[in-house]
Write an enzyme that holds these catalytic residues in place. Sequence first.
Site, PDB file in Angstrom:
ATOM      1  N   CYS A  73       0.867  -1.180   0.000  1.00  0.00           N
ATOM      2  CA  CYS A  73       0.000   0.000   0.000  1.00  0.00           C
ATOM      3  C   CYS A  73       0.899   1.223   0.000  1.00  0.00           C
ATOM      4  CB  CYS A  73      -0.917  -0.007   1.220  1.00  0.00           C
ATOM      5  SG  CYS A  73      -1.874   1.512   1.393  1.00  0.00           S
ATOM      6  N   ASN A 199      -7.776  -3.995  -8.336  1.00  0.00           N
ATOM      7  CA  ASN A 199      -8.029  -2.569  -8.151  1.00  0.00           C
ATOM      8  C   ASN A 199      -8.278  -1.948  -9.523  1.00  0.00           C
ATOM      9  OD1 ASN A 199      -7.223  -2.499  -5.227  1.00  0.00           O
ATOM     10  ND2 ASN A 199      -5.277  -3.137  -6.105  1.00  0.00           N
ATOM     11  N   CYS A 226      -5.342   5.626  -3.730  1.00  0.00           N
ATOM     12  CA  CYS A 226      -4.619   4.362  -3.599  1.00  0.00           C
ATOM     13  C   CYS A 226      -3.214   4.607  -4.139  1.00  0.00           C
ATOM     14  CB  CYS A 226      -5.318   3.244  -4.377  1.00  0.00           C
ATOM     15  SG  CYS A 226      -4.373   1.703  -4.460  1.00  0.00           S
TER      16      CYS A 226
END
Length: 321
Positions: A73, A199, A226
């Site tokens: 992340c 995603n 993101c």
Amino acid sequence: MERTFLKVHGSGNTFYLYNTSDENEFNWVELTKWLCQKDNHNGADGLLLVLPSKSADAKMRVINADGSEASMCGNGLRCVARFVCENLDKEEAIIETMKANLKVRKEVSLLAEIPTYAVEISPVSFSLTSLPMEYKQQTEIQHQIIPEFSATVPYTAVSVPNPHLIGIVEQQDIQNNAHQQELSQHLNGENNFFKDGVNVSYVYPMKNDTIFVRTFERGVGFTNACGTAMTASALVSRLNNIVDTDVVTVFNPGGFVKCEVKIFVDGYKLTLIGNATVTSSYVIDIMNNEFKFLSSQQTEEQKLYEKCLELVKKETASFAS
């Protein structure tokens, strides 16, 4: 047992951050699901665990709001980078993630003395097996129309290492997210293309060095930002001449970042640069799988970050509500 958690965000991508030497201290899945409930102090997108590492300065694990675990992340890594560097009194460090040990460093503020960190995003792969994705026995999909997804949007599939499907879109697909939402929900449910979900980001070109990115994140849904998606979007934009600079400004619903894209014969070097904001700290009582907020204390850092949001609102006023 009383424990202290920080609430942090990178580009509005919000997490709780917890430092522990015991990787099995609590049931992270149940704890994260509870922490991320919207009626619990506005929830969060996930939990960042900072742990000891045998090969780096620290280890990061990322638990999504639904209890699933992400391999990386980028927004969360910036927040972990700040926590680790400040605790070790260092300007740079190495953070172990699921797929790679990544370099992080303190950076000059992007805006208004906002704490800013640069993090390496790696590894990068366009191989469909790395996502994984299956489509007509192809090995890669780069800037390609996929009729099953859209008749007009060219898509690129890339892992960094989280799996991403990047679409370059016209203004109407940013102003109205219905198509992106429908496709994303399909690809993150039972489908024939992505067995583990993906995603999905829609990228709108703004200028020769600037893009806007909106992401539907697996395990989360639409998110303010993101980090790996923004970096992947910058790479895809650079490879397809959507932008023509190595440092790309990426606006998103939660703020903006800089993504440095360096292209070599044998690969890519990607760096994500953005805020690492601590908004508050919480004392939480944890007993078995029962959790209770005991107290909280706010910082002043979000007031600084509001200047960033004002800039985003101004720059995206013509197409993003």
